[in-house]
Design a protein around this motif. Structure first.
Motif, PDB file in Angstrom:
ATOM      1  N   PRO A 323       0.830  -1.209   0.000  1.00 51.99           N
ATOM      2  CA  PRO A 323       0.000   0.000   0.000  1.00 51.99           C
ATOM      3  C   PRO A 323       0.860   1.252   0.000  1.00 51.99           C
ATOM      4  CG  PRO A 323      -0.812  -1.596   1.605  1.00 51.99           C
ATOM      5  CD  PRO A 323       0.497  -2.118   1.114  1.00 51.99           C
ATOM      6  N   LEU A 324       0.394   2.273  -0.717  1.00 54.46           N
ATOM      7  CA  LEU A 324       1.143   3.523  -0.801  1.00 54.46           C
ATOM      8  C   LEU A 324       1.446   4.076   0.580  1.00 54.46           C
ATOM      9  CD1 LEU A 324       2.289   5.945  -2.384  1.00 54.46           C
ATOM     10  CD2 LEU A 324      -0.036   6.896  -2.408  1.00 54.46           C
ATOM     11  N   LEU A 325       0.503   3.941   1.503  1.00 49.30           N
ATOM     12  CA  LEU A 325       0.708   4.439   2.861  1.00 49.30           C
ATOM     13  C   LEU A 325       1.963   3.845   3.482  1.00 49.30           C
ATOM     14  CD1 LEU A 325      -0.330   5.927   5.427  1.00 49.30           C
ATOM     15  CD2 LEU A 325      -1.650   3.869   5.937  1.00 49.30           C
ATOM     16  N   ASN A 326       2.102   2.548   3.381  1.00 47.52           N
ATOM     17  CA  ASN A 326       3.265   1.890   3.979  1.00 47.52           C
ATOM     18  C   ASN A 326       4.532   2.100   3.158  1.00 47.52           C
ATOM     19  OD1 ASN A 326       1.778   0.926   6.168  1.00 47.52           O
ATOM     20  ND2 ASN A 326       1.126  -0.905   5.047  1.00 47.52           N
ATOM     21  N   GLU A 327       4.371   2.321   1.862  1.00 46.21           N
ATOM     22  CA  GLU A 327       5.534   2.638   1.037  1.00 46.21           C
ATOM     23  C   GLU A 327       6.109   4.002   1.436  1.00 46.21           C
ATOM     24  OE1 GLU A 327       8.594   2.579  -1.660  1.00 46.21           O
ATOM     25  OE2 GLU A 327       7.313   0.927  -0.982  1.00 46.21           O
ATOM     26  N   LEU A 328       5.243   4.935   1.795  1.00 46.97           N
ATOM     27  CA  LEU A 328       5.718   6.241   2.262  1.00 46.97           C
ATOM     28  C   LEU A 328       6.515   6.094   3.560  1.00 46.97           C
ATOM     29  CD1 LEU A 328       2.570   8.468   1.583  1.00 46.97           C
ATOM     30  CD2 LEU A 328       4.701   8.405   0.283  1.00 46.97           C
ATOM     31  N   MET A 329       6.061   5.207   4.435  1.00 44.28           N
ATOM     32  CA  MET A 329       6.820   4.960   5.662  1.00 44.28           C
ATOM     33  C   MET A 329       8.166   4.314   5.341  1.00 44.28           C
ATOM     34  SD  MET A 329       5.259   6.159   8.251  1.00 44.28           S
ATOM     35  CE  MET A 329       6.298   5.390   9.499  1.00 44.28           C
ATOM     36  N   SER A 330       8.180   3.439   4.340  1.00 40.28           N
ATOM     37  CA  SER A 330       9.443   2.830   3.926  1.00 40.28           C
ATOM     38  C   SER A 330      10.388   3.885   3.361  1.00 40.28           C
ATOM     39  CB  SER A 330       9.174   1.748   2.871  1.00 40.28           C
ATOM     40  OG  SER A 330      10.374   1.207   2.361  1.00 40.28           O
ATOM     41  N   GLN A 331       9.827   4.833   2.611  1.00 41.13           N
ATOM     42  CA  GLN A 331      10.648   5.923   2.068  1.00 41.13           C
ATOM     43  C   GLN A 331      11.220   6.775   3.204  1.00 41.13           C
ATOM     44  OE1 GLN A 331      11.138   6.741  -1.311  1.00 41.13           O
ATOM     45  NE2 GLN A 331      10.082   4.913  -1.986  1.00 41.13           N
ATOM     46  N   ALA A 332      10.400   7.051   4.217  1.00 47.21           N
ATOM     47  CA  ALA A 332      10.874   7.837   5.356  1.00 47.21           C
ATOM     48  C   ALA A 332      11.985   7.097   6.096  1.00 47.21           C
ATOM     49  CB  ALA A 332       9.717   8.138   6.307  1.00 47.21           C
ATOM     50  N   VAL A 346      10.673  14.637   7.372  1.00 46.30           N
ATOM     51  CA  VAL A 346       9.615  15.423   8.009  1.00 46.30           C
ATOM     52  C   VAL A 346       8.400  15.507   7.093  1.00 46.30           C
ATOM     53  CG1 VAL A 346       8.963  17.756   8.721  1.00 46.30           C
ATOM     54  CG2 VAL A 346      11.092  16.756   9.539  1.00 46.30           C
ATOM     55  N   SER A 347       8.627  15.785   5.805  1.00 49.68           N
ATOM     56  CA  SER A 347       7.501  15.937   4.880  1.00 49.68           C
ATOM     57  C   SER A 347       6.726  14.633   4.726  1.00 49.68           C
ATOM     58  CB  SER A 347       8.003  16.421   3.520  1.00 49.68           C
ATOM     59  OG  SER A 347       8.828  15.449   2.894  1.00 49.68           O
ATOM     60  N   LEU A 348       7.431  13.502   4.659  1.00 48.31           N
ATOM     61  CA  LEU A 348       6.749  12.213   4.502  1.00 48.31           C
ATOM     62  C   LEU A 348       5.975  11.837   5.758  1.00 48.31           C
ATOM     63  CD1 LEU A 348       9.605  10.255   2.669  1.00 48.31           C
ATOM     64  CD2 LEU A 348       7.476  11.102   1.653  1.00 48.31           C
ATOM     65  N   LEU A 349       6.557  12.063   6.928  1.00 45.20           N
ATOM     66  CA  LEU A 349       5.882  11.711   8.174  1.00 45.20           C
ATOM     67  C   LEU A 349       4.687  12.616   8.442  1.00 45.20           C
ATOM     68  CD1 LEU A 349       8.983  10.979  10.466  1.00 45.20           C
ATOM     69  CD2 LEU A 349       7.394   9.316   9.480  1.00 45.20           C
ATOM     70  N   THR A 350       4.797  13.906   8.121  1.00 50.16           N
ATOM     71  CA  THR A 350       3.640  14.785   8.310  1.00 50.16           C
ATOM     72  C   THR A 350       2.509  14.411   7.362  1.00 50.16           C
ATOM     73  OG1 THR A 350       4.653  16.414   6.808  1.00 50.16           O
ATOM     74  CG2 THR A 350       4.989  16.746   9.165  1.00 50.16           C
ATOM     75  N   LEU A 351       2.833  13.976   6.157  1.00 49.34           N
ATOM     76  CA  LEU A 351       1.811  13.499   5.228  1.00 49.34           C
ATOM     77  C   LEU A 351       1.063  12.312   5.814  1.00 49.34           C
ATOM     78  CD1 LEU A 351       0.325  13.129   2.543  1.00 49.34           C
ATOM     79  CD2 LEU A 351       2.389  12.046   1.623  1.00 49.34           C
ATOM     80  N   VAL A 352       1.785  11.371   6.413  1.00 48.14           N
ATOM     81  CA  VAL A 352       1.137  10.203   7.025  1.00 48.14           C
ATOM     82  C   VAL A 352       0.252  10.643   8.196  1.00 48.14           C
ATOM     83  CG1 VAL A 352       1.540   8.008   8.202  1.00 48.14           C
ATOM     84  CG2 VAL A 352       2.968   8.653   6.259  1.00 48.14           C
ATOM     85  N   GLU A 369       1.602  -3.340   8.695  1.00 44.49           N
ATOM     86  CA  GLU A 369       3.051  -3.459   8.506  1.00 44.49           C
ATOM     87  C   GLU A 369       3.701  -3.269   9.873  1.00 44.49           C
ATOM     88  OE1 GLU A 369       6.419  -4.296   7.561  1.00 44.49           O
ATOM     89  OE2 GLU A 369       5.132  -4.220   5.770  1.00 44.49           O
ATOM     90  N   SER A 370       4.084  -4.357  10.500  1.00 46.15           N
ATOM     91  CA  SER A 370       4.548  -4.314  11.901  1.00 46.15           C
ATOM     92  C   SER A 370       5.790  -3.443  12.086  1.00 46.15           C
ATOM     93  CB  SER A 370       4.836  -5.729  12.397  1.00 46.15           C
ATOM     94  OG  SER A 370       5.815  -6.367  11.580  1.00 46.15           O
ATOM     95  N   SER A 371       6.593  -3.291  11.033  1.00 44.07           N
ATOM     96  CA  SER A 371       7.829  -2.524  11.188  1.00 44.07           C
ATOM     97  C   SER A 371       7.571  -1.022  11.335  1.00 44.07           C
ATOM     98  CB  SER A 371       8.741  -2.762   9.979  1.00 44.07           C
ATOM     99  OG  SER A 371       8.127  -2.309   8.779  1.00 44.07           O
ATOM    100  N   ASN A 372       6.369  -0.569  11.015  1.00 47.20           N
ATOM    101  CA  ASN A 372       6.087   0.859  11.099  1.00 47.20           C
ATOM    102  C   ASN A 372       6.179   1.371  12.534  1.00 47.20           C
ATOM    103  OD1 ASN A 372       5.699   1.189   8.347  1.00 47.20           O
ATOM    104  ND2 ASN A 372       3.479   0.930   8.438  1.00 47.20           N
ATOM    105  N   VAL A 373       5.555   0.662  13.447  1.00 49.50           N
ATOM    106  CA  VAL A 373       5.591   1.081  14.850  1.00 49.50           C
ATOM    107  C   VAL A 373       7.010   0.993  15.389  1.00 49.50           C
ATOM    108  CG1 VAL A 373       4.805   0.527  17.192  1.00 49.50           C
ATOM    109  CG2 VAL A 373       3.185   0.479  15.289  1.00 49.50           C
ATOM    110  N   ALA A 374       7.720  -0.075  15.053  1.00 49.20           N
ATOM    111  CA  ALA A 374       9.106  -0.221  15.512  1.00 49.20           C
ATOM    112  C   ALA A 374       9.973   0.921  15.001  1.00 49.20           C
ATOM    113  CB  ALA A 374       9.665  -1.565  15.051  1.00 49.20           C
TER     114      ALA A 374
END
Length: 541
Positions: A323-332, A346-352, A369-374
């Motif tokens: 999902p694009l949402l989790n891909e943005l977290m991967s980019q961050a 900062v820009s990617l995290l504020t978007l999320v 995506e469990s790695s997001n919280v970690a």
């Protein structure tokens, strides 16, 4: 004095002199006349109304014509100028900037005559010449940016003008395209009409023309973003129309390939995902792409749901769709671990943050995506190499995830999140990180832009701009609820009738969400006598 001069037919006399002197391409006399016209209208509603009623607004489009042969004097044969002599001079630019300032002054937000002037400007055809000016590659960046700001002011909060702008189609000249030099100059197949909003978005997030210095083109990007926000702000239909165009990047390549003829949403997504393949300057492209997607999603649940359906990854190459949402977290994550400029993360995290606030379904997808919280915990607890801004936004995002994790089938329940928040991070640590974010110079600067105490939105010094107006608005609206939510146990938001004692004087938060808000959202209620007494005691201390 303003009224006396105006009613002595000054407007007609001044505009007549401007025409006689060759329009905006004239000399210092033209600038003086335009400046006097500006001074007669400034801070004077009566004169502005008289200017409109005397058909003064109808004469403004002629002032925007850069070719004097096309003016009234030129058509009559009184003025003939060789096309080779039409380059922009400093005097020409100064004259045009005064004209644009007059246009913007007549439609300042909050003035009683603004709506009438916006209607008159649209009816007299002011937007097309402004667009032509904004898209002219030979025009100075200062002129192009002010033309974009002027269009934004004409359509801002004016639904009829927004709808008309949505229908404008533009056939861009080859010189206006971002990648002319990369395609051998053969652009015959590019002359396809495109919506004006797509062209404007390309100005904001597309590649910088090689002939324009980066520090100059920044103001064009900022003005284009302002126009997009003016078009979609307070316009749910426009937000939905833009969200419907959100698609994964095509085979042309997100950063290096051509971005002409992409839809508005596809162009934004391509830039967000393509920063690794481009140079350092493209951080600003990502920053503005993040701002524009935040603008599309903010406060519109249906737009967030549409965006949630987007996946990234080519299954034919063995890539698992993400999902694009989790891909943005991967980019961050890659940005922080790779030592990229902090503005990117900062820009990617504020978007999320904008995506997930008041959107439990999005939170569930985020937690899938469990790695997001970690990753967020790693950022918050990081002691070196992670800036205050990144840590603060990560802390705020983790708090929002905990607050809006209310879906019955969530991959990670609030019971599972609470130990992470309370023990691995700690509520106090989380609040301290967010407090440092709020007190930072960069965030305060963004708050000043949002409140209008600085110059044109996002047009200040690039070194100070980290946060956009969408995120600062979200932060102001949700900060108190965030502080309350992170202090509570997994079920307290739904069950605890009052937790004023936990929230530093935030008396009267209740467990029931307001109508139309996400379940579990704290809302203010009337303070009980006990909570009022607690608050009064804190105030005395």
């Amino acid at each position: 004095i303003q009224k006396i001069v105006a009613f002595e037919n000054a407007f007609d006399h001044l505009l007549g002199i401007v025409d006689e002197e060759g329009g905006v391409r004239g000399n210092i006399v033209v600038q003086d006349c335009l400046q006097l016209l500006h001074n007669l209208l400034d801070y004077n509603v009566s004169n502005r109304n008289f200017f409109r009623e005397a058909s003064g607004i109808q004469r403004l489009p002629n002032l925007l014509i850069t070719d004097p042969n096309l003016t009234a004097a030129g058509r009559s044969g009184a003025s003939t100028v060789d096309a080779d002599d039409l380059e922009w001079t400093a005097q020409h630019a100064r004259n045009m900037l005064v004209v644009l300032d007059i246009i913007r002054m007549l439609i300042q937000h909050g003035n009683t005559s603004t709506a009438s002037n916006q209607t008159a400007m649209q009816q007299c055809g002011l937007i097309p010449p402004l667009l032509q000016l904004a898209l002219a590659p030979e025009a100075p960046s200062s002129v192009r940016s002010q033309a974009l700001y002027a269009i934004g002011d004409i359509i801002r909060t004016h639904s009829a003008n927004q709808n008309l702008f949505q229908r404008i189609l533009i056939t861009a000249a080859p010189d206006d395209d971002d990648d002319t030099d990369n395609n051998g100059g053969d652009s015959g197949d590019r002359a396809i009409p495109e919506p004006a909003i797509v062209i404007v978005i390309r100005l904001s997030v597309g590649k910088r023309p090689a002939a324009v210095p980066a520090n100059e083109y920044y103001i064009v990007r900022a003005a284009a973003a302002y126009l997009v926000q003016a078009y979609s702000g307070g316009n749910p239909d426009a937000q939905l129309a833009l969200a419907a165009t959100l698609t994964p990047p095509g085979s042309g390549g997100p950063a290096g390939g051509p971005d002409e003829h992409q839809s508005a949403g596809s162009l934004i997504v391509s830039v967000l995902l393509g920063w690794r393949e481009a140079g350092a300057e493209d951080v600003w492209r990502v920053w503005y792409a993040s701002l524009l997607l935040s603008t599309i999603l903010y406060g519109h649940t249906e737009c967030k749901q549409l965006a949630l359906k987007i996946t990234v990854g080519d299954e034919t190459k063995g890539e698992e769709p993400l999902p694009l949402l989790n891909e943005l977290m991967s980019q961050a994550r890659q940005a922080t671990q790779g030592g990229a400029e902090s503005r990117l993360a900062v820009s990617l995290l504020t978007l999320v943050c904008v995506w997930l606030v008041s959107f439990p379904k999005g939170v569930s997808a985020f937690l899938d995506e469990s790695s997001n919280v970690a990753f967020l915990v790693e950022l918050i607890n990081g002691s070196s190499g992670i800036g205050v801004l990144v840590q603060g936004v990560a802390a705020f995002l983790l708090g929002l995830v905990y607050q809006f994790d209310t879906e019955p089938d969530t991959p990670m329940t609030r019971d599972a999140l609470h130990p992470i928040l309370s023990k691995r991070v700690g509520a106090d640590q989380l609040l301290i990180r967010v407090q440092r974010l709020r007190d930072s110079r960069e965030f305060q600067y963004a708050m000043g832009l949002s409140a209008g105490t600085h110059s044109n939105a996002y047009g200040g010094a690039p070194v100070d701009v980290y946060f956009d107006g969408v995120f600062t608005d979200l932060f102001k609206n949700h900060y108190e609820g965030f502080r309350a939510a992170v202090r509570l146990g997994p079920s307290d938001v739904l069950a605890n009738p009052s937790y004023a004692h936990l929230q530093g004087g935030m008396a009267g938060y209740t467990s029931s969400a307001a109508s139309g808000s996400a379940p579990g959202t704290p809302v203010l209620a009337a303070a009980t006598p006990l909570s009022r007494a607690v608050a009064d005691d804190r105030a005395r201390r």
